[in-house]
Write an enzyme that holds these catalytic residues in place. Sequence first.
Site, PDB file in Angstrom:
ATOM      1  N   HIS A  39       0.877  -1.099  -0.092  1.00  0.00           N
ATOM      2  CA  HIS A  39      -0.019   0.105   0.010  1.00  0.00           C
ATOM      3  C   HIS A  39       0.604   1.323   0.019  1.00  0.00           C
ATOM      4  CE1 HIS A  39      -4.056   1.764   0.389  1.00  0.00           C
ATOM      5  NE2 HIS A  39      -3.371   2.626   1.245  1.00  0.00           N
ATOM      6  N   ASP A  41       0.301   5.577  -1.172  1.00  0.00           N
ATOM      7  CA  ASP A  41      -0.522   6.607  -1.302  1.00  0.00           C
ATOM      8  C   ASP A  41      -0.246   7.578  -2.203  1.00  0.00           C
ATOM      9  OD1 ASP A  41      -3.408   6.114  -0.630  1.00  0.00           O
ATOM     10  OD2 ASP A  41      -2.538   5.561   1.333  1.00  0.00           O
ATOM     11  N   GLU A 142      -9.150   1.566  -2.619  1.00  0.00           N
ATOM     12  CA  GLU A 142      -8.918   1.569  -1.079  1.00  0.00           C
ATOM     13  C   GLU A 142     -10.447   1.957  -0.726  1.00  0.00           C
ATOM     14  OE1 GLU A 142      -6.674   2.929   2.753  1.00  0.00           O
ATOM     15  OE2 GLU A 142      -6.241   4.100   0.839  1.00  0.00           O
ATOM     16  N   HIS A 169     -13.479   1.718   3.821  1.00  0.00           N
ATOM     17  CA  HIS A 169     -12.127   2.571   4.284  1.00  0.00           C
ATOM     18  C   HIS A 169     -12.713   3.092   5.648  1.00  0.00           C
ATOM     19  CE1 HIS A 169      -9.644   6.240   4.690  1.00  0.00           C
ATOM     20  NE2 HIS A 169      -8.896   5.338   3.966  1.00  0.00           N
ATOM     21  N   HIS A 215      -9.435  -2.511   6.649  1.00  0.00           N
ATOM     22  CA  HIS A 215     -10.178  -1.167   7.071  1.00  0.00           C
ATOM     23  C   HIS A 215     -11.774  -2.019   7.671  1.00  0.00           C
ATOM     24  CE1 HIS A 215      -8.443   2.528   6.387  1.00  0.00           C
ATOM     25  NE2 HIS A 215      -7.817   2.116   5.716  1.00  0.00           N
ATOM     26  N   HIS A 236      -2.331  -3.038   4.792  1.00  0.00           N
ATOM     27  CA  HIS A 236      -1.674  -2.062   5.471  1.00  0.00           C
ATOM     28  C   HIS A 236      -2.299  -2.071   6.621  1.00  0.00           C
ATOM     29  CE1 HIS A 236      -4.839   0.085   3.598  1.00  0.00           C
ATOM     30  NE2 HIS A 236      -4.581   1.101   4.290  1.00  0.00           N
ATOM     31  N   ASP A 305       2.236   2.062   3.819  1.00  0.00           N
ATOM     32  CA  ASP A 305       1.285   3.060   3.925  1.00  0.00           C
ATOM     33  C   ASP A 305       2.018   4.503   3.700  1.00  0.00           C
ATOM     34  OD1 ASP A 305      -1.162   4.190   3.929  1.00  0.00           O
ATOM     35  OD2 ASP A 305      -1.554   3.842   5.976  1.00  0.00           O
TER      36      ASP A 305
END
Length: 414
Positions: A39, A41, A142, A169, A215, A236, A305
């Site tokens: 993961h 971003d 995500e 999420h 999540h 993650h 992350d």
Amino acid sequence: MLSSCLALWISCCAITLAEDSFLTRAQDLMKETPLIDGHNDLPWQLRKSFNNQLNKVDLNTLDTTHTNIPKIRKGQIGAQFWAAYVPCDTQYKDAVRQTLEQIDVIHRMCSKYPDTFQFATSSKDIEDAFRSKKVASLIGVEGGHSIDSSLGTLRVMYHLGVRYMTLTHSCNTPWMDNWRVDTGADPSEHNGLSVFGEKVIAEMNRLGMLIDLAHVPVKVMNRVLDISKAPVIFSHSSAYTVCPHKRNVPDDVLDRLNKTGGIVMVNFYNDYVTCSTTANLSDVADHFDHIKKVGSAGIIGFGGDYDGVPRVPEGLEDVSKYPDLVAELLRRGWTDEEVKAALGNNLLRVMREVEKVRDTMLTTSPDDSPIPYDDVKNPCRTSYGYTVSGAVRSLSTLTLLLVTAFQAVMTLTD
């Protein structure tokens, strides 16, 4: 005095050489096995800072993010799942469009830097890119809000190259609860997941898309482990026993992952590492040790992350620092085979198993049953496709009105 100084100097040199030997060994192992991170971003940072205008940024010189091309090279990343993330406040609005634009920017990033990135959609693609000394670049969506409760949208995203979806999420969807339910911050709306939520799991199995539980609340973790035909991932997340944050994975789920062949890709966010705003590299290694102890080295991976969190540990300031963490695992007594498993072999095994399940379901038709309209009805959503049931309801209402009117007329006539 001189002899004491000499002894101290020799001791310091010996320690330095030992440290260097662990790092050298780590770097050698990373040349043999791709480090696959679950993961990153960076695409969201491209959205926030440049509105996805890649012509206005150079990833060779970008210095405001955890991730750029020189840092990737120094960190010896072999494969990266890039997050196609859009915030929860896009739900019921433009989540699908925004997600498609994040998928697009990942594709364009690979096209703009072909000497660094090679787009990948399979375990074989990862291995091929690694042999070519390029970073295999995969897409993970995500948040289930990105598909707008549509199995058709899920399929389209798969065809665009998406290879995992994080089921939620930090907001409930119309078919699944999110991790905040376990904190009491959000109410449970589906007792975990609805019937349609189970259809999403089945369709992801049929497509060959990795199911990401990073999540979700514990009830969803266990239910998905019950019904999924393929192993799952936490792209993650870290160990709940080491840091009791509800985004982390409890020991009983780690045990089930060990039995079902899944993987936890350890998150570096300080708040999930130490449950505080500060952390260091050693604290992250504690999560690796704990997951190995409770499960095995076969269920561990890396899920930094980076560029999705505001705080990262000392010693892991950006993506260039991965070799230092690998060296720490070696220092703690991890064998070469255990390290290679965590680097990438575990994730490759999971992907192969997911692909195998997909191949056994080739004769299974896509599920084209829509979510009940009442579950998604809102001012921003039209009801096209649901008009048959609407017409039936309208006809029934009209019939009732006609009967009532007729009875009224008859009463007046009497």
